[in-house]
Design an enzyme around this catalytic site. Structure first.
Site, PDB file in Angstrom:
ATOM      1  N   ASP A  63       5.960   1.467  12.991  1.00 13.24           N
ATOM      2  CA  ASP A  63       6.069   1.887  11.595  1.00 13.24           C
ATOM      3  C   ASP A  63       6.853   0.782  10.891  1.00 13.24           C
ATOM      4  O   ASP A  63       8.029   0.559  11.214  1.00 13.24           O
ATOM      5  CB  ASP A  63       6.810   3.227  11.523  1.00 13.24           C
ATOM      6  CG  ASP A  63       7.004   3.702  10.086  1.00 13.24           C
ATOM      7  OD1 ASP A  63       6.881   2.878   9.148  1.00 13.24           O
ATOM      8  OD2 ASP A  63       7.300   4.891   9.900  1.00 13.24           O
ATOM      9  N   TYR A 123       2.542   2.503  -6.921  1.00 15.51           N
ATOM     10  CA  TYR A 123       1.702   1.568  -6.158  1.00 15.51           C
ATOM     11  C   TYR A 123       1.558   0.224  -6.898  1.00 15.51           C
ATOM     12  O   TYR A 123       1.745  -0.841  -6.311  1.00 15.51           O
ATOM     13  CB  TYR A 123       0.331   2.214  -5.941  1.00 15.51           C
ATOM     14  CG  TYR A 123      -0.644   1.389  -5.128  1.00 15.51           C
ATOM     15  CD1 TYR A 123      -0.543   1.331  -3.746  1.00 15.51           C
ATOM     16  CD2 TYR A 123      -1.677   0.689  -5.753  1.00 15.51           C
ATOM     17  CE1 TYR A 123      -1.451   0.589  -2.999  1.00 15.51           C
ATOM     18  CE2 TYR A 123      -2.587  -0.043  -5.012  1.00 15.51           C
ATOM     19  CZ  TYR A 123      -2.476  -0.096  -3.643  1.00 15.51           C
ATOM     20  OH  TYR A 123      -3.373  -0.832  -2.904  1.00 15.51           O
TER      21      TYR A 123
HETATM   22  P1  NAI Z   1      -6.240   2.296   4.873  1.00 19.47           P
HETATM   23  O1  NAI Z   1      -5.460   3.478   4.449  1.00 19.47           O
HETATM   24  O2  NAI Z   1      -7.651   2.461   5.298  1.00 19.47           O
HETATM   25  O3  NAI Z   1      -5.466   1.539   6.061  1.00 19.47           O
HETATM   26  C1  NAI Z   1      -4.091   1.271   5.974  1.00 19.47           C
HETATM   27  C2  NAI Z   1      -3.522   1.182   7.380  1.00 19.47           C
HETATM   28  O4  NAI Z   1      -2.095   0.961   7.256  1.00 19.47           O
HETATM   29  C3  NAI Z   1      -3.707   2.493   8.180  1.00 19.47           C
HETATM   30  O5  NAI Z   1      -4.217   2.205   9.464  1.00 19.47           O
HETATM   31  C4  NAI Z   1      -2.303   3.063   8.207  1.00 19.47           C
HETATM   32  O6  NAI Z   1      -2.033   3.849   9.382  1.00 19.47           O
HETATM   33  C5  NAI Z   1      -1.441   1.809   8.159  1.00 19.47           C
HETATM   34  N1  NAI Z   1      -0.075   2.110   7.727  1.00 19.47           N
HETATM   35  C6  NAI Z   1       0.315   2.937   6.714  1.00 19.47           C
HETATM   36  N2  NAI Z   1       1.648   3.024   6.677  1.00 19.47           N
HETATM   37  C7  NAI Z   1       2.122   2.252   7.680  1.00 19.47           C
HETATM   38  C8  NAI Z   1       3.427   1.959   8.163  1.00 19.47           C
HETATM   39  N3  NAI Z   1       4.518   2.510   7.615  1.00 19.47           N
HETATM   40  N4  NAI Z   1       3.558   1.114   9.225  1.00 19.47           N
HETATM   41  C9  NAI Z   1       2.464   0.586   9.808  1.00 19.47           C
HETATM   42  N5  NAI Z   1       1.201   0.835   9.411  1.00 19.47           N
HETATM   43  C10 NAI Z   1       1.030   1.656   8.345  1.00 19.47           C
HETATM   44  O7  NAI Z   1      -6.111   1.265   3.665  1.00 19.47           O
HETATM   45  P2  NAI Z   1      -6.970  -0.038   3.298  1.00 19.47           P
HETATM   46  O8  NAI Z   1      -7.841   0.313   2.162  1.00 19.47           O
HETATM   47  O9  NAI Z   1      -7.533  -0.679   4.493  1.00 19.47           O
HETATM   48  O10 NAI Z   1      -5.782  -0.952   2.694  1.00 19.47           O
HETATM   49  C11 NAI Z   1      -5.168  -2.030   3.394  1.00 19.47           C
HETATM   50  C12 NAI Z   1      -4.285  -2.789   2.436  1.00 19.47           C
HETATM   51  O11 NAI Z   1      -5.057  -3.274   1.342  1.00 19.47           O
HETATM   52  C13 NAI Z   1      -3.165  -1.948   1.810  1.00 19.47           C
HETATM   53  O12 NAI Z   1      -2.004  -2.728   1.668  1.00 19.47           O
HETATM   54  C14 NAI Z   1      -3.742  -1.575   0.471  1.00 19.47           C
HETATM   55  O13 NAI Z   1      -2.726  -1.274  -0.460  1.00 19.47           O
HETATM   56  C15 NAI Z   1      -4.483  -2.846   0.124  1.00 19.47           C
HETATM   57  N6  NAI Z   1      -5.516  -2.688  -0.877  1.00 19.47           N
HETATM   58  C16 NAI Z   1      -6.599  -1.883  -0.663  1.00 19.47           C
HETATM   59  C17 NAI Z   1      -7.582  -1.769  -1.638  1.00 19.47           C
HETATM   60  C18 NAI Z   1      -8.804  -0.927  -1.460  1.00 19.47           C
HETATM   61  O14 NAI Z   1      -9.580  -0.843  -2.415  1.00 19.47           O
HETATM   62  N7  NAI Z   1      -9.045  -0.313  -0.312  1.00 19.47           N
HETATM   63  C19 NAI Z   1      -7.465  -2.488  -2.915  1.00 19.47           C
HETATM   64  C20 NAI Z   1      -6.303  -3.307  -3.025  1.00 19.47           C
HETATM   65  C21 NAI Z   1      -5.371  -3.392  -2.026  1.00 19.47           C
END
Ligand code: NAI
Length: 252
Positions: A67, A160
């Site tokens: 985490d 965010y």
């Molecule tokens: P997602 O929710 O599918 O995956 C995020 C991952 O981060 C998950 O596996 C989760 O368990 C992990 N995570 C959450 N809190 C955590 C913690 N405290 N310690 C370790 N791991 C943790 O999200 P997604 O869409 O893949 O996003 C990835 C990154 O891209 C994020 O930083 C998000 O803010 C950013 N992002 C996503 C966009 C989108 O449209 N999906 C757009 C712009 C940015």
């Protein structure tokens, strides 16, 4: 050298850490860095369960339950890296991120702290600590994941958007400091990318997000991952303190 390089596996022999690697953008980043030859340490929260080991197995890397907001997260990560890879890691991708959306009037302090903690404070603390402990090599790469919400704003996402705007400030402020160790730091700012995070957004907002792209299609995880891979690649040796929007859209 002034000649273009001829790379097959540009990251051969490199060790890369990807946080939030169990699914979504992080899992694809792990795949792309592995394709380029890196050994990938896939980190995610314990609750990510089997998805994390699945990513790690797929990319032939290792998995680490972590985490990023835990008080000992940086220590644990540094220990994991230094025990297995002498000299430390070469690349860290701070991809772990969360949303806790609410309209401004209903945005409580708990949601603020949680989102700022994961998205902004953790990348800063972990980078600083890895460098201090010698767990990130000189000449290394730090790659942060910001968001178009941190540039253009997004209704319901004051926490965010602030965290992701903060990431841009962090990258810009850290670049000259990390340059003393020849470490680069850059960020990607994705727009609407099809993942579990965006699938959770209410329908109307999601459709508006998709329409933000002026290109014909919305973004996929691989579009973000390939940009991250550029920042990890020796091709970007002279690039630091930059933010690349991967959002299919010009904001001008
Ligand atoms: P997602 O929710 O599918 O995956 C995020 C991952 O981060 C998950 O596996 C989760 O368990 C992990 N995570 C959450 N809190 C955590 C913690 N405290 N310690 C370790 N791991 C943790 O999200 P997604 O869409 O893949 O996003 C990835 C990154 O891209 C994020 O930083 C998000 O803010 C950013 N992002 C996503 C966009 C989108 O449209 N999906 C757009 C712009 C940015």
């Amino acid at each position: 050298s002034t000649a273009p390089a001829d790379w097959d596996k540009p990251l051969e022999g490199k060790v890369a850490i990807v946080t939030g690697a169990a699914r979504g953008i992080g899992a694809t980043i792990a795949e792309v860095l592995s394709r380029d030859g890196a050994h990938v340490i896939c980190a995610d929260i314990p609750a990510a369960g089997d998805a994390l080991s699945e990513t790690a197995n797929k990319v032939g890397g290792t998995s680490l339950a972590l985490d990023v907001t835990a008080p000992d997260a940086a220590d644990k990560l540094a220990e994991h890296v230094l025990e297995r890879h002498s000299g430390g890691a070469d690349i860290i991708v701070h991809n772990a991120g969360i949303t806790r959306d609410k309209t401004l009037a209903n945005m409580d302090e708990g949601r603020w702290n949680m989102v700022i903690g994961v998205n902004l404070l953790a990348p800063q603390k972990i980078t600083e600590s890895l460098v201090a402990k010698g767990a990130l090599k000189e000449g290394g790469r730090v790659i942060d994941v910001s968001s178009i919400a941190g540039i253009a704003g997004n209704r319901g996402q004051t926490n965010y958007g602030t965290s992701k705007a903060g990431v841009i400030g962090l990258v810009e402020a850290s670049a000259p400091v990390l340059a003393e160790k020849n470490i680069t730091i850059n960020a990607v700012a994705p727009g609407f990318i099809e993942t579990a995070m965006t699938a959770a957004i209410p329908f109307a907002t999601r459709e508006a997000g998709r329409r933000m792209s002026s290109l014909l299609q919305g973004g996929q995880t691989v579009d973000v991952a390939e940009t991250v891979a550029y920042f990890a690649n020796p091709a970007s040796n002279a690039v630091t303190g930059q933010v690349v929007r991967v959002c299919g859209q010009s904001l001008l």
